[in-house]
Design a protein around this motif. Sequence first.
Motif, PDB file in Angstrom:
ATOM      1  N   ALA A 185      -2.851   0.493  10.617  1.00  0.00           N
ATOM      2  CA  ALA A 185      -1.781   1.492   9.693  1.00  0.00           C
ATOM      3  C   ALA A 185      -2.045   1.759   8.277  1.00  0.00           C
ATOM      4  O   ALA A 185      -1.825   2.742   7.891  1.00  0.00           O
ATOM      5  N   CYS A 186      -2.777   0.898   7.661  1.00  0.00           N
ATOM      6  CA  CYS A 186      -3.204   0.940   6.307  1.00  0.00           C
ATOM      7  C   CYS A 186      -4.322   2.096   6.193  1.00  0.00           C
ATOM      8  O   CYS A 186      -4.226   2.950   5.380  1.00  0.00           O
ATOM      9  N   VAL A 187      -5.242   1.982   7.294  1.00  0.00           N
ATOM     10  CA  VAL A 187      -6.168   3.057   7.363  1.00  0.00           C
ATOM     11  C   VAL A 187      -5.564   4.183   7.441  1.00  0.00           C
ATOM     12  O   VAL A 187      -6.260   5.575   6.810  1.00  0.00           O
ATOM     13  N   GLN A 188      -4.611   4.348   8.576  1.00  0.00           N
ATOM     14  CA  GLN A 188      -4.056   5.831   8.826  1.00  0.00           C
ATOM     15  C   GLN A 188      -3.250   6.282   7.495  1.00  0.00           C
ATOM     16  O   GLN A 188      -3.377   7.481   7.198  1.00  0.00           O
ATOM     17  N   ALA A 189      -2.564   5.219   6.660  1.00  0.00           N
ATOM     18  CA  ALA A 189      -1.966   5.907   5.605  1.00  0.00           C
ATOM     19  C   ALA A 189      -2.718   6.312   4.404  1.00  0.00           C
ATOM     20  O   ALA A 189      -2.493   7.163   3.886  1.00  0.00           O
ATOM     21  N   LEU A 190      -4.049   5.597   4.280  1.00  0.00           N
ATOM     22  CA  LEU A 190      -4.939   5.873   3.168  1.00  0.00           C
ATOM     23  C   LEU A 190      -5.563   7.298   3.686  1.00  0.00           C
ATOM     24  O   LEU A 190      -5.708   8.317   2.661  1.00  0.00           O
ATOM     25  N   HIS A 191      -5.892   7.528   4.804  1.00  0.00           N
ATOM     26  CA  HIS A 191      -6.557   8.536   5.031  1.00  0.00           C
ATOM     27  C   HIS A 191      -5.479   9.931   5.244  1.00  0.00           C
ATOM     28  O   HIS A 191      -5.874  10.952   4.590  1.00  0.00           O
ATOM     29  N   ALA A 192      -4.369   9.783   5.592  1.00  0.00           N
ATOM     30  CA  ALA A 192      -3.292  10.634   5.605  1.00  0.00           C
ATOM     31  C   ALA A 192      -3.065  10.911   4.000  1.00  0.00           C
ATOM     32  O   ALA A 192      -2.960  12.429   3.641  1.00  0.00           O
ATOM     33  N   HIS A 193      -3.112   9.915   3.178  1.00  0.00           N
ATOM     34  CA  HIS A 193      -2.733  10.297   1.642  1.00  0.00           C
ATOM     35  C   HIS A 193      -4.045  10.933   0.969  1.00  0.00           C
ATOM     36  O   HIS A 193      -3.699  11.848   0.047  1.00  0.00           O
ATOM     37  N   ASP A 194      -5.237  10.618   1.402  1.00  0.00           N
ATOM     38  CA  ASP A 194      -6.300  11.201   0.702  1.00  0.00           C
ATOM     39  C   ASP A 194      -7.576  11.116   1.742  1.00  0.00           C
ATOM     40  O   ASP A 194      -8.177  10.082   1.576  1.00  0.00           O
ATOM     41  N   PRO A 195      -7.826  12.242   2.507  1.00  0.00           N
ATOM     42  CA  PRO A 195      -9.017  12.028   3.606  1.00  0.00           C
ATOM     43  C   PRO A 195     -10.339  11.812   2.955  1.00  0.00           C
ATOM     44  O   PRO A 195     -11.270  11.561   3.563  1.00  0.00           O
ATOM     45  N   SER A 196     -10.554  12.250   1.546  1.00  0.00           N
ATOM     46  CA  SER A 196     -11.930  11.892   1.033  1.00  0.00           C
ATOM     47  C   SER A 196     -12.109  10.442   0.567  1.00  0.00           C
ATOM     48  O   SER A 196     -13.215   9.957   0.359  1.00  0.00           O
ATOM     49  N   THR A 197     -10.911   9.622   0.788  1.00  0.00           N
ATOM     50  CA  THR A 197     -11.136   8.088   0.475  1.00  0.00           C
ATOM     51  C   THR A 197     -12.229   7.490   1.520  1.00  0.00           C
ATOM     52  O   THR A 197     -11.928   7.670   2.512  1.00  0.00           O
ATOM     53  N   ILE A 198     -13.226   6.820   1.041  1.00  0.00           N
ATOM     54  CA  ILE A 198     -14.132   6.260   1.761  1.00  0.00           C
ATOM     55  C   ILE A 198     -13.713   4.933   2.403  1.00  0.00           C
ATOM     56  O   ILE A 198     -13.583   3.897   1.387  1.00  0.00           O
ATOM     57  N   LEU A 252       0.661  -1.076   0.033  1.00  0.00           N
ATOM     58  CA  LEU A 252       0.072   0.108  -0.133  1.00  0.00           C
ATOM     59  C   LEU A 252       0.743   1.301  -0.089  1.00  0.00           C
ATOM     60  O   LEU A 252       0.645   2.066  -0.750  1.00  0.00           O
ATOM     61  N   GLN A 253       1.868   1.220   0.868  1.00  0.00           N
ATOM     62  CA  GLN A 253       2.772   2.388   0.839  1.00  0.00           C
ATOM     63  C   GLN A 253       3.358   2.797  -0.501  1.00  0.00           C
ATOM     64  O   GLN A 253       3.487   3.789  -0.834  1.00  0.00           O
ATOM     65  N   ALA A 254       3.905   1.717  -1.106  1.00  0.00           N
ATOM     66  CA  ALA A 254       4.503   1.753  -2.429  1.00  0.00           C
ATOM     67  C   ALA A 254       3.556   2.171  -3.438  1.00  0.00           C
ATOM     68  O   ALA A 254       3.881   3.229  -4.380  1.00  0.00           O
ATOM     69  N   ALA A 255       2.349   1.840  -3.397  1.00  0.00           N
ATOM     70  CA  ALA A 255       1.095   2.315  -4.372  1.00  0.00           C
ATOM     71  C   ALA A 255       0.607   3.740  -4.099  1.00  0.00           C
ATOM     72  O   ALA A 255       0.946   4.659  -4.953  1.00  0.00           O
ATOM     73  N   LEU A 256       0.757   4.257  -2.901  1.00  0.00           N
ATOM     74  CA  LEU A 256       0.385   5.524  -2.537  1.00  0.00           C
ATOM     75  C   LEU A 256       1.816   6.420  -2.662  1.00  0.00           C
ATOM     76  O   LEU A 256       1.549   7.515  -3.464  1.00  0.00           O
TER      77      LEU A 256
END
Length: 180
Positions: free
Chosen positions: A68-81, A41-45
């Motif tokens: 940790a994935c939730v945190q990374a996704l939300h930090a990358h784009d808070p609009s991701t559901i 996930l970190q590589a994709a982001l």
Amino acid sequence: MNTSSRRLLLVEDDAAFARTLARSFERRGYTVRTLDRLEALQAALADGETFTHAVVDLKLAGGSSGLACVQALHAHDPSTIIVVLTGYASIATAVEAIKLGARHYLAKPSNTDDIEAAFARESGDPDAALGARQTSIKTLEWEHIHEVLAATGFNISEAARQLGMHRRTLARKLEKRRVK
């Protein structure tokens, strides 16, 4: 939202379940990307990928935490559901998932309809029925175990040490209550 613009990320280490869920969402018009661990996930982001929706398994292979994935996704784009899907449901991990940016938290087994309904819910339900049942000692134990597991990054050996029990005893308790 235009169905062709719905990009779904599945972070799931069970390959068969991930394939089934991906096919189901693709039939509903989502473009699906499947990853099996936090590092992927970190590589994709880092490559600039963005997603409109995400389903994240709470406990990933290798002891990784979906939190940790939730945190990374939300930090990358808070609009991701983001919806967390788990076979190890507990109040402690549900609260943490929501605090870290997940919209909803579902216990397995959940299907595509359940997940899409969770994506659509924008706020809590003040009319949700309150349970009349008292919390049992087993439920309290289960929640405490998961609280310690989350605090140790799902390291079973360290959690067992902090709980004052043998590692195999903790592993047996986790297998007994596992929901698939």
